[in-house]
Motif scaffolding. Structure first.
Motif, PDB file in Angstrom:
ATOM      1  N   TYR A  13       0.767  -1.235   0.000  1.00 15.88           N
ATOM      2  CA  TYR A  13       0.000   0.000   0.000  1.00 15.88           C
ATOM      3  C   TYR A  13       0.798   1.285   0.000  1.00 15.88           C
ATOM      4  O   TYR A  13       1.139   1.826   1.040  1.00 15.88           O
ATOM      5  CB  TYR A  13      -0.990   0.025   1.157  1.00 15.88           C
ATOM      6  N   GLY A  14       1.059   1.753  -1.173  1.00 16.41           N
ATOM      7  CA  GLY A  14       1.513   3.122  -1.312  1.00 16.41           C
ATOM      8  C   GLY A  14       2.959   3.389  -0.962  1.00 16.41           C
ATOM      9  O   GLY A  14       3.395   4.531  -1.007  1.00 16.41           O
TER      10      GLY A  14
ATOM     11  N   ARG B  74       5.357   2.849  -2.703  1.00 18.72           N
ATOM     12  CA  ARG B  74       5.939   3.378  -3.925  1.00 18.72           C
ATOM     13  C   ARG B  74       5.886   4.908  -3.939  1.00 18.72           C
ATOM     14  O   ARG B  74       6.717   5.563  -4.554  1.00 18.72           O
ATOM     15  CB  ARG B  74       5.168   2.824  -5.124  1.00 18.72           C
TER      16      ARG B  74
ATOM     17  N   MET C 165       3.127  -7.781   4.018  1.00 20.20           N
ATOM     18  CA  MET C 165       2.064  -8.621   4.553  1.00 20.20           C
ATOM     19  C   MET C 165       2.652  -9.691   5.455  1.00 20.20           C
ATOM     20  O   MET C 165       3.782 -10.112   5.282  1.00 20.20           O
ATOM     21  CB  MET C 165       1.320  -9.301   3.415  1.00 20.20           C
TER      22      MET C 165
ATOM     23  N   ARG D 222      -5.226  -6.336  -3.315  1.00 16.23           N
ATOM     24  CA  ARG D 222      -5.155  -5.480  -2.133  1.00 16.23           C
ATOM     25  C   ARG D 222      -6.285  -4.454  -2.188  1.00 16.23           C
ATOM     26  O   ARG D 222      -6.567  -3.879  -3.209  1.00 16.23           O
ATOM     27  CB  ARG D 222      -3.797  -4.786  -2.032  1.00 16.23           C
ATOM     28  N   ASP D 223      -6.936  -4.247  -1.089  1.00 10.88           N
ATOM     29  CA  ASP D 223      -8.127  -3.409  -1.057  1.00 10.88           C
ATOM     30  C   ASP D 223      -8.475  -3.078   0.386  1.00 10.88           C
ATOM     31  O   ASP D 223      -8.615  -3.968   1.197  1.00 10.88           O
ATOM     32  CB  ASP D 223      -9.285  -4.196  -1.697  1.00 10.88           C
ATOM     33  N   GLN D 224      -8.600  -1.829   0.695  1.00 13.03           N
ATOM     34  CA  GLN D 224      -9.088  -1.403   2.013  1.00 13.03           C
ATOM     35  C   GLN D 224      -8.444  -2.168   3.163  1.00 13.03           C
ATOM     36  O   GLN D 224      -9.105  -2.791   3.979  1.00 13.03           O
ATOM     37  CB  GLN D 224     -10.600  -1.569   2.076  1.00 13.03           C
TER      38      GLN D 224
ATOM     39  N   ASN E 209      -9.549   0.525  -5.777  1.00 18.83           N
ATOM     40  CA  ASN E 209      -8.239  -0.046  -5.486  1.00 18.83           C
ATOM     41  C   ASN E 209      -7.346   0.070  -6.716  1.00 18.83           C
ATOM     42  O   ASN E 209      -7.829   0.386  -7.800  1.00 18.83           O
ATOM     43  CB  ASN E 209      -8.378  -1.497  -5.015  1.00 18.83           C
ATOM     44  N   PRO E 210      -6.034  -0.149  -6.573  1.00 24.63           N
ATOM     45  CA  PRO E 210      -5.120   0.134  -7.684  1.00 24.63           C
ATOM     46  C   PRO E 210      -5.453  -0.632  -8.967  1.00 24.63           C
ATOM     47  O   PRO E 210      -5.493  -0.033 -10.040  1.00 24.63           O
ATOM     48  CB  PRO E 210      -3.747  -0.293  -7.146  1.00 24.63           C
TER      49      PRO E 210
ATOM     50  N   TRP F  42      -3.613   3.798  -1.348  1.00 22.96           N
ATOM     51  CA  TRP F  42      -3.675   3.044  -2.591  1.00 22.96           C
ATOM     52  C   TRP F  42      -3.482   3.921  -3.827  1.00 22.96           C
ATOM     53  O   TRP F  42      -3.056   3.426  -4.869  1.00 22.96           O
ATOM     54  CB  TRP F  42      -4.992   2.270  -2.691  1.00 22.96           C
TER      55      TRP F  42
ATOM     56  N   ASP G  73      -0.124   3.560  -5.284  1.00 17.99           N
ATOM     57  CA  ASP G  73       0.179   2.312  -5.995  1.00 17.99           C
ATOM     58  C   ASP G  73      -0.485   2.278  -7.365  1.00 17.99           C
ATOM     59  O   ASP G  73      -0.304   1.338  -8.120  1.00 17.99           O
ATOM     60  CB  ASP G  73      -0.315   1.099  -5.193  1.00 17.99           C
ATOM     61  N   THR G  74      -1.306   3.271  -7.639  1.00 19.40           N
ATOM     62  CA  THR G  74      -2.050   3.317  -8.891  1.00 19.40           C
ATOM     63  C   THR G  74      -1.270   4.130  -9.906  1.00 19.40           C
ATOM     64  O   THR G  74      -0.675   5.150  -9.566  1.00 19.40           O
ATOM     65  CB  THR G  74      -3.433   3.962  -8.626  1.00 19.40           C
TER      66      THR G  74
END
Lengths: 242, 456
Positions: free
Chosen positions: A16-17, A19, A61, B138-140, B330-331, B366, B369-370
């Motif tokens: 998550y993010g 990056r 994770m 991956r989501d929430q 999500n991404p 997120w 990551d998109t």
């Protein structure tokens, strides 16, 4: 000028993010005419950390951490420790931060040895600590306020000799007990602010970049940028946290 | 027990009536109170209903609408949770509304969309006949912990229904492996090699590590994200053969796709009445589900060509020069929406609306990551770029770092003003909202130019 950034365990620890931190460091260097090369090193790869100016480790994770523990044992731990002692800049987030400690203890009480770069240990808590939060950096790290998002079940405890990165203003931080958030040792910055901490905390980003540029080129100051979008994103969430 | 059931049903129906009289949805709240009175209520109400339940990260709603269309066309007596209330309370409300006071259901079938995190309680009580898992991304994460945790929940949920037929995504290692060590009958759906152009492995990928041995997977081909022909060079775990396999994408346009699907050995030409690659996956999942429910392949094929857009999913509105709403959450889903935009040849305006309420996920990381970077390639065709929502500033910051000039991005948080502006635009407007942002904007559009309420 050029900074070499190593994104350590980038294919595994990228929850998550994370990056966003790499994108931000790269852009903020490029906007100042400083080159930036990013290299990923994954578990099992033998590539050396020698020659890199800044190491970034993100969050991951739970089912991926066994891979990391094996890789640390295989020699990466000693290399990381040497790099940090040598003054290489290091930003580590969430489980990337936890792995710098001596060990992590899971919910069943099983201890997994970690890198031992920091005199710190982490135990799995009962409740997840989740939400937007805020802390103020120690003087050594610029003294700015930082807003982020935390999401962790591990509670980390620093030994006497290790300074926290900052003091929690609202939220949980390292363990929700002693008010400390993250860790600062030499040019190592550890934090629970998972994912994209740097984009809207541009001052912290520049502070970290400067530690690497000072070590390599003796640079004392960075050229100012137009940070309107960064500051407004910071202000929007800061206002909500009160 | 019997008395408790009746009391719970009466309370639930009464609360729903009051909600509707007050012009509220009343989708989840009545069920919540009913379950407090009788925690096992859903198991009583679901006893004589044959249910297909659809879960997974992306495509739940669209896949449900596709399956529902088949029931409709076949003239079956069914109900569904169309409102999108997909936790146990909302699902219970739907069952109560379709039941008599004694708990006997008026319908023979149900099409139920279920949130991944709610699957453990819902499956155990509902005892579905068919379980569809669309995919896992991956989501929430703030809500679910992490992806491993979500997967474990679904696995545990499936464990409580050994008689159900599983319809699983063959191309998603996290999903197809849910059948490991389970006694259930399984139908796999997927997209075979060569059907779609092979993609590079995404920089951020969720299913990289072998679910069985922890070694890194290799891929013979990738359709998108981590979906494709995965195999583990260490332990040999690989993508299973798909029973419902897209073998060719003959034609794609902004209106829909024509595909060739191998359905358990029979080749069929299928028209999917919705554009974009991810809806081809949803179509394959729906085909498997429809057949697993005992209907024939023609019913599935006809449903796909005839169904209408789901709520906020590629939904079109007659406003200004036309608007289209494409939910993003999500991404992977968001990247695919932008891929769809890259095929638009005319000039258009784009609204991205980012909220961080419970329904959206409180964590907005997120967006980093998109690949919003891919939008910069379209910037010559984007007339106006607007950010909106509770976290508009963060969205603008993301676009700045993607390569847009921050001064060229308009911030407009007020939905009324946003819709007023859309009315005057002389080119199509595409809206990419997160869930609650979609509800907010949609409500204002509907007020101005018609459309159904969210529970209809």
């Amino acid at each position: 000028m050029e900074l070499k950034i190593c994104h350590l365990y980038g294919d595994v620890l990228n929850l998550y993010g994370d990056r966003g931190n790499i994108i931000t460091m790269k852009k903020r260097l490029e906007w100042r005419g400083i080159d930036c090369a990013v290299e990923k090193i994954n578990p099992g790869q033998t590539a050396s950390l020698a020659g890199c100016d800044l190491i970034f480790i993100g969050g991951g994770m739970e089912f991926d951490t066994r891979l990391i523990a094996d890789d640390l044992r295989a020699g990466r731990a000693a290399e990381l420790k040497a790099a940090v002692e040598d003054g290489v800049s290091l930003l580590a987030i969430c489980s990337g931060y936890q792995l710098l400690g001596r060990y992590c203890q899971d919910g069943k009480g099983v201890k997994t040895p970690m890198a031992g770069v920091l005199d710190m240990y982490t135990v799995c808590g009962k409740e997840r600590m989740t939400g937007n939060y805020k802390f103020v950096l120690g003087e050594k790290s610029g003294g700015y306020e930082v807003v982020g998002f935390e999401n962790h079940q591990g509670k980390s405890y620093l030994s006497e000799g290790v300074e926290p990165l900052g003091k929690v203003l609202c939220g949980h931080g390292n363990n929700g007990e002693d008010g400390g958030e993250g860790a600062r040792y030499k040019n190592l910055f550890g934090t629970y602010s998972y994912g994209p901490i740097l984009p809207k905390n541009a001052k912290l980003c520049d502070h970290i970049l400067l530690t690497a540029l000072e070590r390599k080129y003796g640079l004392k100051e960075l050229e100012a940028l137009n940070d309107r979008a960064e500051n407004e994103a910071f202000a929007a969430i800061n206002a909500r946290l009160g | 027990m019997k008395l408790k059931v009746v009391f719970a049903i009466i309370v639930c129906k009464a609360l729903r009536l009051v909600s509707r009289l007050m012009h509220r949805g009343g989708t989840a709240m009545p069920g919540r109170y009913a379950l407090k009175i009788c925690p096992q209520l859903l198991s009583v109400l679901a006893k004589n209903v044959q249910t297909v339940v659809i879960t997974g990260t992306n495509g739940k709603t669209t896949c449900s609408r596709m399956v529902e269309e088949a029931f409709e066309r076949e003239g079956k007596k069914y109900f569904s949770n169309r409102s999108g209330a997909n936790l146990i309370d909302g699902i219970t409300t739907e069952f109560v509304i379709n039941s008599s006071l004694s708990g006997k259901n008026r319908c023979d079938y149900a099409v139920i969309e279920c949130d991944e995190a709610a699957s453990v309680r819902v499956f155990a009580q509902m005892q579905p006949k068919v379980i569809v898992v669309t995919n896992l991304f991956r989501d929430q994460l703030d809500r679910f912990g992490d992806l491993a945790h979500t997967r474990d929940s679904i696995k545990k949920a499936i464990g409580s229904v050994p008689t159900a037929t599983l319809c699983l995504n063959a191309d998603c290692s996290l999903t197809s492996s849910l059948a490991d060590d389970m006694p259930n009958r399984v139908l796999y759906f997927g997209m075979n090699r060569g059907a779609a152009p092979n993609k590079e492995k995404a920089e951020i990928s969720d299913g990289d590590i072998c679910i069985r041995c922890g070694h890194e997977y290799e891929f013979e081909y990738i359709n998108f994200g981590h979906l494709g022909g995965f195999f583990c060079p260490n332990c040999g775990h690989r993508r299973p053969e798909a029973d419902f396999a897209v073998v060719d994408i003959a034609h794609q346009s902004t209106e829909g796709s024509s595909i060739v699907m191998d359905m358990q050995g029979e080749r069929r030409m299928v028209t999917v009445n919705l554009p974009a690659m991810y809806n081809i996956y949803n179509a394959a999942a729906a085909c498997a589900a429809v057949c697993a429910m005992g209907m024939d392949k023609d019913a599935a094929v006809q449903a796909l060509s005839g169904f209408k857009c789901g709520f906020g999913r590629m939904e079109q509105f007659d406003i200004g020069a036309g608007a289209r709403m494409m939910l993003v959450k999500n991404p992977t889903g968001c990247n695919l929406v932008m891929e769809f935009l890259s095929n638009i040849k005319e000039r258009f305006s784009l609204v991205i609306s980012l909220n961080d309420r419970t329904g959206d996920g409180k964590d907005i990381s997120w967006i980093w990551d998109t690949d919003f970077e891919q939008l910069t390639a379209l910037s010559g065709r984007i007339k106006s770029l607007v950010v909106s929502g509770d976290r508009a500033e963060e969205m603008r910051l993301r676009l700045k770092y993607a390569g847009f000039d921050e001064n060229a991005i308009v911030t407009e948080r007020d939905c009324e003003k946003l819709v007023e502006w859309m009315k005057g635009e002389d080119c199509p407007v595409f809206i990419m909202p997160t869930y609650s942002a979609m509800l907010d904007i949609r409500q204002v559009i509907v007020k101005h130019c018609g459309g159904s309420e969210f529970w209809e």
